[in-house]
Design an enzyme around this catalytic site. Sequence first.
Site, PDB file in Angstrom:
ATOM      1  N   ASP A   8       0.891  -1.162   0.000  1.00 19.05           N
ATOM      2  CA  ASP A   8       0.000   0.000   0.000  1.00 19.05           C
ATOM      3  C   ASP A   8       0.926   1.208   0.000  1.00 19.05           C
ATOM      4  O   ASP A   8       1.483   1.581   1.032  1.00 19.05           O
ATOM      5  CB  ASP A   8      -0.892  -0.032   1.249  1.00 19.05           C
ATOM      6  CG  ASP A   8      -1.681   1.272   1.434  1.00 19.05           C
ATOM      7  OD1 ASP A   8      -1.679   2.121   0.532  1.00 19.05           O
ATOM      8  OD2 ASP A   8      -2.304   1.419   2.505  1.00 19.05           O
ATOM      9  N   LYS A  70       2.804  11.183  -4.042  1.00 21.30           N
ATOM     10  CA  LYS A  70       1.785  10.420  -4.773  1.00 21.30           C
ATOM     11  C   LYS A  70       0.753  11.346  -5.423  1.00 21.30           C
ATOM     12  O   LYS A  70       0.117  10.984  -6.400  1.00 21.30           O
ATOM     13  CB  LYS A  70       1.092   9.475  -3.784  1.00 21.30           C
ATOM     14  CG  LYS A  70       0.127   8.496  -4.401  1.00 21.30           C
ATOM     15  CD  LYS A  70      -0.369   7.548  -3.341  1.00 21.30           C
ATOM     16  CE  LYS A  70      -1.429   6.611  -3.835  1.00 21.30           C
ATOM     17  NZ  LYS A  70      -1.889   5.735  -2.741  1.00 21.30           N
ATOM     18  N   GLU A 171      -7.194   0.473  -4.283  1.00 21.42           N
ATOM     19  CA  GLU A 171      -7.123   0.361  -2.828  1.00 21.42           C
ATOM     20  C   GLU A 171      -8.402  -0.188  -2.181  1.00 21.42           C
ATOM     21  O   GLU A 171      -8.330  -1.092  -1.347  1.00 21.42           O
ATOM     22  CB  GLU A 171      -6.740   1.723  -2.227  1.00 21.42           C
ATOM     23  CG  GLU A 171      -5.246   1.989  -2.408  1.00 21.42           C
ATOM     24  CD  GLU A 171      -4.858   3.456  -2.381  1.00 21.42           C
ATOM     25  OE1 GLU A 171      -5.681   4.294  -1.972  1.00 21.42           O
ATOM     26  OE2 GLU A 171      -3.719   3.759  -2.781  1.00 21.42           O
ATOM     27  N   ASP A 193     -12.669   5.225   3.017  1.00 22.64           N
ATOM     28  CA  ASP A 193     -11.222   5.425   3.196  1.00 22.64           C
ATOM     29  C   ASP A 193     -10.902   6.908   3.336  1.00 22.64           C
ATOM     30  O   ASP A 193     -10.965   7.660   2.363  1.00 22.64           O
ATOM     31  CB  ASP A 193     -10.481   4.824   1.993  1.00 22.64           C
ATOM     32  CG  ASP A 193      -8.946   4.940   2.122  1.00 22.64           C
ATOM     33  OD1 ASP A 193      -8.472   5.623   3.043  1.00 22.64           O
ATOM     34  OD2 ASP A 193      -8.251   4.345   1.289  1.00 22.64           O
TER      35      ASP A 193
END
Length: 517
Positions: A8, A70, A171, A193
């Site tokens: 992850d 990211k 994810e 999330d």
Amino acid sequence: MGCMIGIDLGTTNCCMAVLREGVPTVIPGRQGHRTMPSVVAFADEGPEMVGLIAQRQAVTNPHRTIYGVKRLIGRKFDDEALQRFQAMVPYDVVAADNGDAWVQTRDDKYSPQEVSALLLREIKHCAEEFLGEPVTEAIVTVPAYFNDNQRQATKDAGKIAGLDIRHIINEPTAAALGYSTERGTDQCLAVFDLGGGTFDITLLRATDGVFEVLASNGDTFLGGNDFDQCLFEHLAKTFQDEHGHDLRDDPVAVQRLKEAAEAAKQELSTTETTAVNLPFLAAGTSGPLHLKIDALRRETLEELAAPLLSRLEAPCRRALDDAGISVGDLDQVLLVGGMTRMPAVQRKVEELFGEITARDSNPDEIVATGAAYQSGIMSGQLQDVVLLDVTPHSLGVKVKDDRMSVVIERNTTIPTSENKLFATTRPGQDYVDIEVYQGEHADADRNTYLGRFTLEDLPAKAAGKVTVLVTFMLDADGVLHVTAKETETGNNASVRIEPSSGLSQEKVGELVLYHAS
Ligand code: ADP
Ligand code: MG
């Protein structure tokens, strides 16, 4: 042949796991923690620092401490989202020659792929130490909304780090896989999330080991950072009210306040009050100035964060609408991301979805655990589980008047292949440029440009008399392959859509959607 791990690669934190004899194990970082901050730092000279040590020196080296990379990967410098990002971070984001967003630090420019590769190299190293064997392959997770450029750039980061990224999975899908594989039940799941920078809500159905994503939605500018920022403003204002001194221009004080804000926020997830104590924050006329708050209350944080908490609602409603299901259809809500530890966030989830929140999974590890399961599926260790994912964006080509003609609809299960027939618009038109876009706008230019190629040597005919069959193949990684074939001669051209690199826009041979009449 080396070992395969699940990673992850988070905006804020990374977590890695391996499947051994069907059981997932989280691999600790160098300092023994189960997650590693996604931070890379550069000193005046010497090697880069990665992870916790990089995070720890951020206060004294804010300009050369790179976090949140990211958010840059696979993006253009002129991307709207990027300008907002630059305002949030103390390091410089610059345009590379091809227009991509890169990071400037020391005297060098680094691509986000290279910075991510430093994180991946550290992960590879830790995994090899832990497992005692070479690690050469990985399953890496990305947000569901990541576009083709971002996915390919992530794969490139792996290559630079010496890791073959065998598969990229979304994810939320990984989280659902991590959760359901252990519990083995057929369920309709919501994956909620809330991480450091982004919010994602995904609705999935797990049936007989098949995971089908029903819909995904979210907010790419809503995460833990925003909660920290609220508290940061509150602390800075408290200090200013007391000492008449604005700290916002002093990068070291700003970094210290930010870290204190984040620590207080985390602490308030388990306690009702916390103290904030920052000595020597600034120099006043009569000596050093300190910030000392004896009791910062959870309620205060919740009041400050109320507007952020409200912003969680709309994406959840839209996802339910898109999926065509109601709250009553859900069996479980999975909490993912460190921010879901905040009690007010959990209350908001219950307000939105009712009391069906799974509390028996770890929000920091469940995504990496799912990626480890996927590695087990790929290596044949795990059987009877298949992963079905969807594309979160529509994919299409630009046609006459710069319109977007969708070839693959959003939320289509991947891998998939679709085709559409187009016709020329000009008499004697002997080539067409196929320009590929991703997004939901009817105007192609308002969507994300992915790339283009040219189909040449078309037979000379009247406008509309030459037809071209365009086929989009979206593979299991979410990477797009496009082919175009002139229907009469069979002339064809194909391309694996490479990340767009600021190609010059020459004159374009237009296409219109062909209606067989
Ligand atoms: P990402 O997916 O962006 O890598 P994470 O899932 O690791 O992010 O979440 C990081 C965010 O979670 C940070 O903003 C961090 O402050 C927050 N966080 C971690 N633990 C807690 C906690 N106990 N209470 C509140 N927030 C927390
Ligand atoms: Mg995350």
